[in-house]
Design an enzyme around this catalytic site. Structure first.
Site, PDB file in Angstrom:
ATOM      1  CE  LYS A  72      -1.560   7.883  -2.171  1.00 34.51           C
ATOM      2  NZ  LYS A  72      -1.595   6.573  -2.854  1.00 34.51           N
ATOM      3  CG  ASP A 108      -4.356   4.151  -2.584  1.00 34.66           C
ATOM      4  OD1 ASP A 108      -5.040   4.488  -3.570  1.00 34.66           O
ATOM      5  OD2 ASP A 108      -3.495   4.881  -2.071  1.00 34.66           O
ATOM      6  N   GLY A 133       8.849  -0.822  -2.790  1.00 34.35           N
ATOM      7  CA  GLY A 133       8.465   0.497  -2.320  1.00 34.35           C
ATOM      8  C   GLY A 133       7.587   0.400  -1.097  1.00 34.35           C
TER       9      GLY A 133
END
Length: 281
Positions: A72, A108, A133
């Site tokens: 990504k 997203d 994360g």
């Protein structure tokens, strides 16, 4: 679905691994429902070739693609343009072919917020979020929550410098949200989790083992816990949190909503999210 021919457009999910992905089922079902002459495939790509992905999209003539771990962020430098929230995040999950140009987008962030809203209502203004994360998905989730009204977002990462880079990259675009970074370890989690209204588990690989070692008792009973790794049979801390009645969500709502947004960008159709959700159970 129409018979595949030499004119059939090919869309792809590029990542490693991708064998577990439900994306082909989601996308192919909607392409067929809308009579679009196209197929959607999952392509496993060696992470060692991450710098060559944009070139491969051009060489193979793909009509567009989605990106997942670990591409990504790596794909950004090879694109002709990056639009919208993807510029803030520095991560792309959708690449649209516009003639000879490749344009990066990120669905997203909005997909996550839509899934959260569907299950629990709108993000509470002024809420505090903790994201475990700071990869592409974690960045998108944090930015999505900030844009939806979170007062504070903190990224914890095994490499704290990566989490701090997220703060440095995003703060100017999110001036009304306090962004913070820290290490993903038991001590930091224990200190921050009791203050978090929403906690998102966005690690993969070795990060999930670290999360497994965190104290579930640090999570408030009234918090929302989301684990983006929908393919895991036994996500870290899930059973302990479920036993206490903590509100839980896996990654499927985000998957459906980000896929619908991506498919709209790739094809111009308006996907049916209820139908997509039914396809994956």
């Amino acid at each position: 679905m129409s018979p595949v021919s030499g004119r059939t457009r090919v869309f792809a999910l590029i990542g490693h691994p991708v064998a577990h992905s439900l994306s082909p089922a989601l996308h192919n079902g909607e392409l067929a429902a809308h009579g679009v002459d196209a197929v959607y495939v999952a392509l496993p790509v060696d992470p060692a070739h991450r710098d060559r992905v944009a070139g491969a999209i051009r060489t193979l003539g793909l009509a567009g693609c989605n990106l997942t771990v670990p591409f990504k962020e790596a794909v950004v430098h090879g694109l002709d343009a990056v639009e919208g929230v993807a510029r803030v995040i520095g991560a792309v999950n959708t690449v649209v072919r516009d003639g000879q140009r490749l344009v990066g987008h990120n669905t997203d962030a909005d997909g996550f917020v839509a899934g959260l809203h569907e299950a629990f209502g709108p993000v509470a203004p002024g809420c505090t979020a903790l994201v475990l994360g700071a990869g592409g998905a974690g960045l998108a989730v944090g930015v999505g929550l900030a844009r939806a009204g979170a007062r504070q977002v903190t990224w914890l990462n095994r490499t704290p410098e990566r989490a701090q880079a997220a703060v440095d990259r995003c703060q100017a675009a999110l001036p009304s949200t306090h962004l913070h970074a820290g290490p993903l370890d038991a001590r930091t989690f224990a200190a921050l989790a009791p203050h978090a209204d929403v906690i998102v588990q966005a690690t993969s690989g070795g990060g999930t083992a670290v999360v497994e070692g965190l104290d579930p008792q640090a999570v408030r009973d009234d918090a929302i816990w989301v684990d983006l790794n929908y393919w895991m049979a036994d996500p870290p801390l899930w059973r302990a949190l479920a036993a206490r009645g903590v509100r839980l969500q896996d990654g499927r709502p985000m998957l459906v909503h980000q896929a619908a947004l991506a498919l709209g960008l790739l094809t111009g159709i308006s996907p049916d999210t209820d139908r997509m959700r039914a396809r994956i159970g």
